[in-house]
Design an enzyme around this catalytic site. Structure first.
Site, short mmCIF file in Angstrom:
data_model
loop_
_atom_site.label_atom_id
_atom_site.label_comp_id
_atom_site.label_asym_id
_atom_site.label_seq_id
_atom_site.Cartn_x
_atom_site.Cartn_y
_atom_site.Cartn_z
N GLY A 62 7.38 4.71 8.15
CA GLY A 62 6.50 5.83 8.48
C GLY A 62 6.82 6.37 9.86
O GLY A 62 7.95 6.27 10.33
N SER A 63 5.83 6.92 10.50
CA SER A 63 6.07 7.60 11.77
C SER A 63 6.23 6.60 12.92
O SER A 63 5.73 5.47 12.86
CB SER A 63 4.93 8.55 12.09
OG SER A 63 3.78 7.80 12.44
N THR A 64 6.92 7.02 13.97
CA THR A 64 7.08 6.18 15.15
C THR A 64 5.73 5.90 15.79
O THR A 64 5.48 4.79 16.26
CB THR A 64 8.05 6.85 16.14
OG1 THR A 64 9.36 6.87 15.56
CG2 THR A 64 8.13 6.10 17.45
N GLU A 75 10.66 0.93 9.92
CA GLU A 75 11.60 2.02 9.68
C GLU A 75 10.86 3.29 10.05
O GLU A 75 9.97 3.74 9.32
CB GLU A 75 11.99 2.09 8.20
CG GLU A 75 12.62 0.84 7.64
CD GLU A 75 14.05 0.62 8.13
OE1 GLU A 75 14.56 1.48 8.87
OE2 GLU A 75 14.63 -0.41 7.78
N GLY A 107 4.12 3.19 13.84
CA GLY A 107 4.93 1.99 14.05
C GLY A 107 4.55 1.30 15.35
O GLY A 107 4.45 0.07 15.41
N LYS A 156 0.84 -1.20 0.00
CA LYS A 156 0.00 0.00 0.00
C LYS A 156 0.87 1.24 0.00
O LYS A 156 1.57 1.52 0.97
CB LYS A 156 -0.91 0.05 1.24
CG LYS A 156 -1.87 1.24 1.18
CD LYS A 156 -2.50 1.57 2.51
CE LYS A 156 -1.72 2.57 3.33
NZ LYS A 156 -1.60 3.91 2.75
#
Lengths: 488, 293
Positions: free
Chosen positions: A246-248, A268, A251, A194
């Protein structure tokens, strides 16, 4: 007597003539469906959303919105392809398909580059010279691994996992798709990917390329949509592995969602990299590196050098050189080949960046922005630096993901290592010094997965990428990037 | 008149010292009807103290030379060899037959030697010099993750403890271990071995007590970087994974039930608690690729 400073006058009346890349060569459909099982499939909800050019707010195309039902269809197609074709195919043949993808991206590099710039706002110079060539290189590199996996893991027998669910960000759309798909295919997995909802186009163009290569149906499926589509992938119970960039914050939601399942994950995530400049550094190169570190891709880079540490003795000169260099940056039409800083990727992101600039000012930091005009339409942010910040400032602690640099000073090596490591993130760092022993002392003490010495923001398919601490886990790229898609 | 035996007080091991639990509580594990001793029921505070000790020990231990760490691990094996009789006796006390006890101690010693040998070799297995397409020297090398929480296996007393902890410390990590709940004697005695070998205080911290009490704290502590779970309880595993999210702990779930199998002697257990660092540096103009600044 007032201190005299010599300032370079950039207002010479000499401007570069516009040098826009032509868009005549490219083909964008009015509407894109989902790429499932090798076919273009309408979304079951019948819903489409617009993707726009952030540089002028014009609509580019309609993109299908995949819901859980569509994701299920994609996972089933991927599972079927895994069971019936891909896992049984000789590794050498698998590799040849991946080589084909690499070659086709190279052949269509210009089209990819222009679309990447139109859809995401990044300067054509970057999409042309970095994003697209690196994406092709990534496929080329991993293609060769397909039949050599045993050599990467001494005394072990690697086996593919099955179906990988992959979610990519909007800052390097095609490149991130390549980072995800290439190693997954090389290791014998099939894929449901995606792309980010604001930048789906190059992933959909990649789907066209993949169709053209004759890759067996269902080996790569591309479903478009926003967070809910991503959640449907993460929560699907027939997915063996989640790869997320993407963002923490997201995540952590993913790690929580897959707890107690057998899904493997690589994350990541965000960063707040320290770029450290010592008094004995090659200052001109360092300034160039700082500029590249924070303003590359409008600062929409997880490994951006967003915290600058300058040794006190060279503070004044570095700041002057930085400001001078900022004055000469060209901000504007991303399609112009002379543009250095393009458009902010989306309205939402511009709002976030402006929020942080406001916070910086409210926290008492001193702001500097170059004297430049911004285009009327679209989303724009001037390259920005803040001085007089403290370690606890929010603009020092939190990831902004925009062209905003927070500058601090230091006196000793021990002090700067403490300050640099004082963050929950640990993705990357930069060190500038001409003294080798100092370089290795500092690089080996920084808690970061990538450390650039006397350079910054360099990427290569052979070079593993990934973070320490809350910047995530697992590596992408290089030999180390294979492990995340294998079991033993 | 027969001599009155001196009974051993089993204490916990934090920062190279042997305190009792700050909570003053104890529990009494049994072998059948026979009590094994009054064992410290460690508290959250004990665990937090142990994390402080582990974190302070991390810099020096991870900064020690690989050769030095290798010798320290070898020294643990030497000390254990010297006290093998005591361990055999304790394992028998906990319910094993003599032959089993001897096998457990022998294998434990050999396994420590195995990992001692890896200390200065694993990084050569896991490193890479990466042939990037620009004029840069680029290499990837491992570093230890940091502080690791460990649940030692429940099925045995010594061999599981050794097999879980040695690969963790071989690379320079430090750890806080919760010993086997029902057979904790060897763990405490092993702490004495550690204390008399050259392992710096704080590198291995050993607590005794209940998983049910300590799981939450060991999995959620924000200054712990990783968790090694050796077992098969699905509920415990899921709880650890969820609690570890707050600071993105590296969580390794391992089945240690076949502890004598050679699968537990592998450098990949060391790799489980490593971070890969990639370093770039320009190379002044070479060949046709140009300068890499």
């Amino acid at each position: 007597m007032a201190k005299k400073t010599i300032k370079i006058n950039f207002d010479t009346g000499w401007d570069l003539a516009p040098a826009p890349e032509s868009t005549g060569h490219i083909q964008i459909n009015n509407k894109y469906d989902l790429f499932i099982g090798g076919k273009w499939v309408k979304p079951s909800s019948g819903k489409y959303f617009e993707t726009t050019n952030p540089a002028d707010e014009q609509k580019l195309a309609l993109i299908a919105e995949a819901n859980a039902k569509d994701v299920d269809k994609a996972v089933k197609a991927a599972r079927k392809a895994y069971d019936t074709v891909w896992s049984k195919m000789p590794a050498k043949e698998r590799g040849k398909y991946i080589y084909r993808i690499a070659r086709l991206i190279q052949e269509k590099a210009r089209e990819f580059a222009v679309i990447e710039t139109l859809d995401g706002g990044k300067p054509i110079r970057e999409s042309r010279d970095i994003d697209i060539p690196l994406a092709a290189a990534h496929f080329f590199y991993y293609a060769g691994w397909a039949d050599k996996l045993e050599y990467a893991f001494p005394n072990r027998k690697p086996k593919s996992l099955g179906v990988a669910g992959q979610i990519t960000p909007w800052n390097f759309p095609l490149l991130m798709a390549a980072w995800k798909i290439a190693p997954a295919l090389a290791t014998g997995n099939t894929v449901v990917l995606k792309p980010a909802e604001t930048t789906s186009l190059t992933a959909l163009k990649l789907a066209e390329v993949i169709k053209e290569t004759g890759l067996p149906d269902g080996v790569v499926n591309i479903v478009t949509g926003a967070g809910e589509t991503g959640a449907a992938i993460v929560n699907h119970n027939d997915i063996d592995k989640i790869a997320f960039t993407g963002s923490t914050g997201v995540g952590k939601i993913i790690q929580n969602a897959i707890a107690g399942t057998n899904k493997k994950a690589t994350l990541e995530l965000g960063g707040k990299a320290a770029n450290i400049i010592f008094e004995d550094a090659p200052l001109d190169q360092a300034v160039e590196g700082i500029i590249n570190g924070i303003f590359f891709n409008q600062g929409h880079v997880c490994c951006a050098g967003s915290r600058l540490f300058i040794q006190e003795s060279v503070y004044d000169i570095v700041i002057r050189k930085l400001k001078d260099r900022m004055e000469s940056l060209i901000i504007g039409n991303p399609l112009d080949k002379n543009t250095d800083v393009g458009a902010i990727n989306s309205k939402e992101q511009l709002t976030t960046i402006n929020k942080y600039i406001k916070i910086g000012k409210e926290e008492g930091a001193e702001i500097y922005q170059p004297n430049c005009a911004l285009p009327k339409n679209g989303y724009w942010c001037k390259p920005t630096l803040f001085t007089g910040v403290s370690q606890s400032s929010r603009i020092v602690q939190e990831e902004i993901f925009g062209p905003v640099l927070a500058i601090q000073t230091f006196r000793t090596v021990a002090e700067v290592i403490d300050k640099a490591n004082n963050t929950p993130f640990g993705l990357s760092a930069g060190v500038w010094t001409d003294k080798g022993s100092k370089m290795f002392n500092v690089t080996s003490q920084l808690n970061a997965g990538i450390v650039w010495g006397n350079t910054y923001n360099k990427f290569d398919p052979t070079s593993p990428f990934g973070g320490y601490k809350e910047s995530g886990f697992g590596r992408e790229g290089g030999l180390h990037g294979l492990k995340a898609y294998l079991k033993f | 008149m027969s001599r009155l035996e001196i009974l051993k007080t089993y204490k916990i091991y934090i920062g190279g010292k042997f305190p009792r639990t700050e909570s003053g509580r104890f529990y009494t594990p049994k072998n059948g009807d026979k009590a094994l001793g009054n064992i410290c029921l460690s508290s959250r505070k004990d665990f937090r103290n142990a994390v402080v000790a582990a974190r302070s020990a991390f810099g020096k231990w991870s900064g020690a030379t690989a050769y030095n760490r290798s010798q320290v691990l070898y020294r643990i094996a030497e000390m254990l060899e010297g006290r093998r009789a005591q361990f055999v006796e304790e394992i028998i006390l906990q319910g094993s037959k003599k032959a089993e006890a001897e096998k457990e101690v022998n294998t434990s010693i050999d396994r420590i030697i195995y990992y001692a040998g890896w200390c200065d070799k694993y990084s050569q297995i896991f490193s890479a010099v990466n042939p990037v397409a620009t004029s840069h020297f680029n290499f990837t090398a491992p570093e230890p993750t940091g502080v690791v929480s460990v649940f030692a296996p429940e099925e045995n007393s010594l061999i599981g403890l050794v097999s879980s902890v040695m690969p963790i410390i071989a690379s320079g990590n430090t750890c806080v271990v919760l010993a086997c709940e029902n057979m904790p004697l060897c763990a405490v005695t092993f702490a004495e071995v550690l204390n008399s070998s050259d392992v710096p205080g704080g590198v291995i911290n050993l607590l005794t007590g209940k998983r049910s009490e300590l799981l939450e704290h060991m999995a959620s502590h924000m200054d712990v970087n990783a968790f090694l779970y050796t077992g098969t309880d699905k509920k415990e595993m899921e709880a650890i994974q969820k609690l570890g999210v707050a600071n993105l702990k590296r969580i390794q779930l391992k089945d240690f039930s076949k502890i004598y199998s050679s699968e537990h002697e592998t450098p990949y257990y060391i790799e489980d608690f490593l971070e890969m660092k990639t370093t770039w540096h320009p190379i002044e103009k070479i060949g046709a690729t140009g300068s890499g600044y």
